[in-house]
Design an enzyme around this catalytic site. Structure first.
Site, mmCIF file in Angstrom:
data_model
loop_
_atom_site.group_PDB
_atom_site.id
_atom_site.type_symbol
_atom_site.label_atom_id
_atom_site.label_comp_id
_atom_site.label_asym_id
_atom_site.label_seq_id
_atom_site.Cartn_x
_atom_site.Cartn_y
_atom_site.Cartn_z
ATOM 1 N N ARG A 148 -70.850 -9.064 2.485
ATOM 2 C CA ARG A 148 -72.319 -9.095 2.563
ATOM 3 C C ARG A 148 -72.824 -10.533 2.653
ATOM 4 O O ARG A 148 -73.804 -10.818 3.352
ATOM 5 C CB ARG A 148 -72.957 -8.338 1.390
ATOM 6 C CG ARG A 148 -74.440 -8.131 1.555
ATOM 7 C CD ARG A 148 -75.027 -7.235 0.480
ATOM 8 N NE ARG A 148 -74.901 -5.812 0.761
ATOM 9 C CZ ARG A 148 -75.714 -5.118 1.555
ATOM 10 N NH1 ARG A 148 -76.727 -5.723 2.139
ATOM 11 N NH2 ARG A 148 -75.520 -3.830 1.753
ATOM 12 N N GLU B 189 -82.714 -3.831 -4.135
ATOM 13 C CA GLU B 189 -82.194 -5.191 -4.164
ATOM 14 C C GLU B 189 -83.059 -6.241 -3.479
ATOM 15 O O GLU B 189 -83.144 -7.374 -3.959
ATOM 16 C CB GLU B 189 -80.794 -5.211 -3.528
ATOM 17 C CG GLU B 189 -79.790 -4.413 -4.321
ATOM 18 C CD GLU B 189 -78.456 -4.314 -3.599
ATOM 19 O OE1 GLU B 189 -78.364 -3.548 -2.635
ATOM 20 O OE2 GLU B 189 -77.530 -5.015 -4.000
HETATM 21 N N1 LUZ Z 1 -71.726 -2.074 -3.156
HETATM 22 C C1 LUZ Z 1 -70.788 -1.880 -2.217
HETATM 23 C C2 LUZ Z 1 -72.887 -2.671 -2.867
HETATM 24 O O1 LUZ Z 1 -69.723 -1.362 -2.533
HETATM 25 N N2 LUZ Z 1 -71.036 -2.247 -0.949
HETATM 26 C C3 LUZ Z 1 -72.187 -2.833 -0.581
HETATM 27 O O2 LUZ Z 1 -72.375 -3.152 0.587
HETATM 28 C C4 LUZ Z 1 -73.153 -3.071 -1.568
HETATM 29 N N3 LUZ Z 1 -74.286 -3.688 -1.271
HETATM 30 C C5 LUZ Z 1 -75.159 -3.913 -2.218
HETATM 31 C C6 LUZ Z 1 -74.886 -3.519 -3.508
HETATM 32 N N4 LUZ Z 1 -73.772 -2.900 -3.835
HETATM 33 MO MO1 MOS Z 2 -75.338 -2.680 -6.631
HETATM 34 S S1 MOS Z 2 -75.221 -4.690 -6.695
HETATM 35 O O1 MOS Z 2 -74.645 -1.853 -7.796
HETATM 36 O O2 MOS Z 2 -76.331 -2.085 -5.546
#
Ligand code: LUZ
Ligand code: MOS
Length: 752
Positions: A304, A708
């Protein structure tokens, strides 16, 4: 729309894992964890602990019937240490006793000897020693080296962001209860019940169908329970499996702080090339991520980071490389934004440097480079909305950038020790798990014969209001008052193979699955009514809890319709599966459409710094946020304000200090780890702009994910403080008052 849990919360009536009734004979677990950050275990004697009062069992890796492995992406995480320890707080042994106090006291009697080695605590050192979790990964487009050579200006530098403690109110908790056939029912405070199920089954050596996982609700999570609730739940499960009795494990705040991973600290080197108008022509960056002692979600977080390397800006030539560096701290993990904030801080820092080199004010540089419809991200996808620019302009004009700049200028020209600064912070965040296969959800809906509706999905309610949004979507789909719906606790027996509630997509995906199940039931109900009455099916509908024919009340209520459907022997239950349409990603090529859509917005932040003391206030934040056609403005506002303040905390006062020799966590209590509180909250103005219209089946009934993205508005606080200081500062977060003071001193010295 009320947040349905709100009433329960304020009365203290809402039930968390720790509040569940303990079955008769419940035992309690306490975990002995490593006192050393790196070393070999040379002795582990449990005999004294076994004889202590109340003790039923003392467990080490030897007692694990299946695999001693809790890894999810990388298989590098033992449940209980064997031979070596890799961080302070790593679980080594477990005492199961009649009370929590007995378990804790007996734990002190375990003799653990470790031959200590010098821990690696610096990601760059880890990288140069070759201790990476996975090989480095690069994404990019164009020819950045050539574009840089031909650019009018180039700027290079380093930017660093720190760790962050999740500080969920509810610590990691689990209650495991043995079932009659050797299976277990586990209540866990997890965002990912299916992960707990899968890994408990692996560790115990039983098929998944023997393990039921249930989540009543969470007292906050923020990503800290996406992967890291699992080991604690599995430890309770192991205790229950071995003793045949229910076992409860609730971490103390201290143990939770010491043992669990944080947001990943990053240290990054960048070079940006710009043309004479300040348009960015090249972006080259190396991200060194402090991954901690095990893989956990680090590779996904890095992915990400790479996807958000250019922030809200268009750059035609990009190379971004990520290094997941193994260090001797608890495995760092998911945290709201998931690598996105780390990336955005770096490019914002670079733009400040570019501003000082080009002489173009930073807000002009930012505005000129914002994403336009049709621009491509470095990973090939097209930016289809126009929200990066439209939200920026709305923020600039409605929140009063010119006035804020004028106010600051006047304030500062008066002299004195107080100085004011401002910043603009654009956010553009991709919605969907970057791991494409995780973008699926399911729901099970029952309509009972009295017309009341029970909904189960894979979503976990953690205070974010996902259940309210799902109920609302279901009620709108059925045409009934929302009060007729109820959310059941999340359970792996009602919805299987679920993704964690994460990536801001819990409401989008589970809400769509619930709506699909509702639609299926409603179609059956209307078809049955059509057959009973002879009215064509297309003429029938339900609105406000009444059965309508061509929009006119038929005299039949929803409740009567439900009862009649049952009497006609038609099923009032449905299970539905939702898979986010249109997304794909080729990991090898680093190209594809990983996101269903983006959420964009912009924040204007004003801050005041006391240049004598180094203290500061964040005075005012004005936000324009493109949330789609909102389902629930109150829930969205809560997420925007909460995210902003959590983001401000990350870049200002939250400092996860570690002893540089031993790696010991310094801020290991709430007396020393400080998060923003109500008195440090700025005046906040939020304006929601609808922005793009999402195609059907994406988002939830036209609304956008909100969990987020707002976190990253908080980054603006760092740059507003730096602006107020009026002296070049290293791009290092958090900007604590100590750092402000020392930077001002250094600035004064260098000016002579
Ligand atoms: N969790 C994950 C996440 O496993 N993949 C993601 O792309 C993600 N993005 C945001 C928060 N949690
Ligand atoms: Mo997440 S950082 O548990 O979307």
């Amino acid at each position: 729309m009320p947040h349905f849990d709100g009433e329960l919360h304020v009365q203290g009536r809402s039930v968390f894992v720790g509040d569940l009734p303990e079955p008769k004979g419940t035992l309690f677990a306490h975990v002995l964890t490593s006192p050393a950050a790196r070393g070999s275990i040379t002795g582990l004697s449990t005999s004294a602990a076994e004889k202590a009062p109340g003790v039923e069992a003392v467990l080490t890796w030897r007692d694990i019937p299946g695999e001693n492995q809790t890894g999810n992406i990388v298989m590098d995480e033992p449940l209980l240490a064997r031979g070596e320890v890799h961080y302070i707080g790593q679980p080594v042994a477990v005492v199961i006793a009649g009370s929590a106090t007995e378990a804790r006291r007996a734990c002190e009697l375990i003799e653990l000897a470790v031959r200590e080695e010098k821990p690696v605590l610096d990601p760059r050192e880890s990288c140069s020693r070759g201790e990476l979790i996975v090989p480095p990964r690069t994404i990019g487009c164009g020819n950045p080296a050539e574009a840089r050579r031909n650019s009018a200006f180039t700027v290079s530098g380093t930017a660093e962001t720190g760790a962050q403690e999740h500080l969920y109110l509810e610590t990691q908790s689990a209650l495991a209860v043995p079932l009659e056939d050797g299976g277990l029912r586990i209540a866990s405070s997890t965002q990912g019940p299916s992960y707990v199920q899968k890994i408990a089954a692996r560790v115990l050596g039983v098929p998944s169908h023997r393990i039921q996982v249930e989540v009543p609700r969470l007292g906050g999570a923020f990503g800290g329970k996406e992967d890291q609730a699992t080991p604690w739940a599995v430890i309770a499960a192991l205790g229950a499996f071995v003793t045949g009795k229910p076992v409860k494990l609730v971490l103390s705040r201290h143990q939770d702080l010491v043992c669990t991973g944080k947001r990943h600290p990053y240290t990054s080197d960048y070079t940006m090339g710009l043309d004479e108008n300040g348009l960015i022509v090249s972006w080259e960056v190396d991200y060194y991520q402090d991954s901690g002692a095990a893989g956990d979600l680090s590779t996904a977080v890095m992915e990400r980071t790479l996807f958000h390397t250019t922030g809200s800006y268009f750059v035609p030539n990009v190379r971004a490389t990520g290094y997941c560096c193994r260090t001797n701290v608890p495995p760092n993990t998911a945290f709201r934004g998931f690598g996105g904030p780390q990336a955005m801080f770096v490019i914002e820092a670079a733009l400040r440097k570019a501003s000082s080199v080009t002489g173009i004010p930073v807000h002009i540089l930012q505005e000129r480079n914002l994403l336009k419809p049709g621009d491509r991200f470095p990973f090939g996808a097209e930016y289809r909305a126009d929200e990066a620019r439209s939200s920026w302009k709305l923020c600039r004009d409605m929140m009063g950038l010119d006035n804020a700049m004028k106010r600051a200028e006047e304030f500062n020209s008066a002299g004195g020790r107080m100085r004011r600064g401002i910043s603009m912070m654009p956010v553009c965040f991709g919605i969907s798990f970057t791991t494409t296969f995780l973008n699926q959800a399911s729901a099970l809906v029952h309509v009972y014969t009295d017309g009341s509706v029970g909904i189960s999905t894979g979503a976990v309610e953690m205070g974010q209001g996902v259940n309210s949004r799902i109920r609302q979507a279901a009620a709108l789909e059925l045409g009934i008052p929302v009060e007729l719906t109820r959310m059941e606790a999340t359970s792996t027996t009602r919805n299987a193979n679920t993704s964690p509630t994460a990536a801001s997509s819990g409401a989008d995906m589970n809400g769509n699955a619930a709506a699909m199940a509702c639609r299926e039931i409603l179609i059956r109900m209307l078809r049955g009514a059509a057959e009973r009455t002879g009215v064509p099916e297309e003429a029938l509908s339900v609105e406000k809890g009444r059965l309508l024919k061509n929009g006119e009340d038929t005299g039949t209520s929803w409740e009567e319709l439900a009862a009649e459907t049952y009497s006609s022997r038609i099923s009032l239950s449905s299970h539905a599966h939702y898979a986010t349409p249109g997304i794909h990603f080729d990991g090898k090529a680093g190209k594809g459409e990983p996101f269903a859509y983006h959420v964009a917005g912009a924040a204007l932040t004003e801050a005041t710094v006391d240049t004598l003391l180094g203290t500061f206030t964040i005075d005012r934040v004005g936000i324009v946020h493109c949330g789609g056609s909102q389902l629930d403005p109150v829930i969205d506002l809560g997420q925007v304000e909460g995210g902003l303040i959590q983001g401000i905390g990350w870049v200002t006062i939250e400092e996860v200090g570690r002893d540089p020799e031993t790696g010991r966590l310094l801020a290991d209590a709430l007396a020393t780890y400080k998060v923003p509180q109500i008195c440090s909250t700025p005046e906040i103005a939020v304006m929601f702009a609808p922005g793009e219209t999402l195609p059907g089946g994406i988002g939830l009934r036209g609304s956008k994910a909100v969990g987020e993205p707002p976190f990253m508005y908080g980054i603006g606080a760092w740059f507003a403080i730096a602006d107020a200081m009026g002296t070049p500062v290293e791009h290092t977060a958090p900007m604590t008052p100590e750092r402000v003071l020392m930077s001002l001193r250094a600035g004064n010295r260098s000016r002579g």
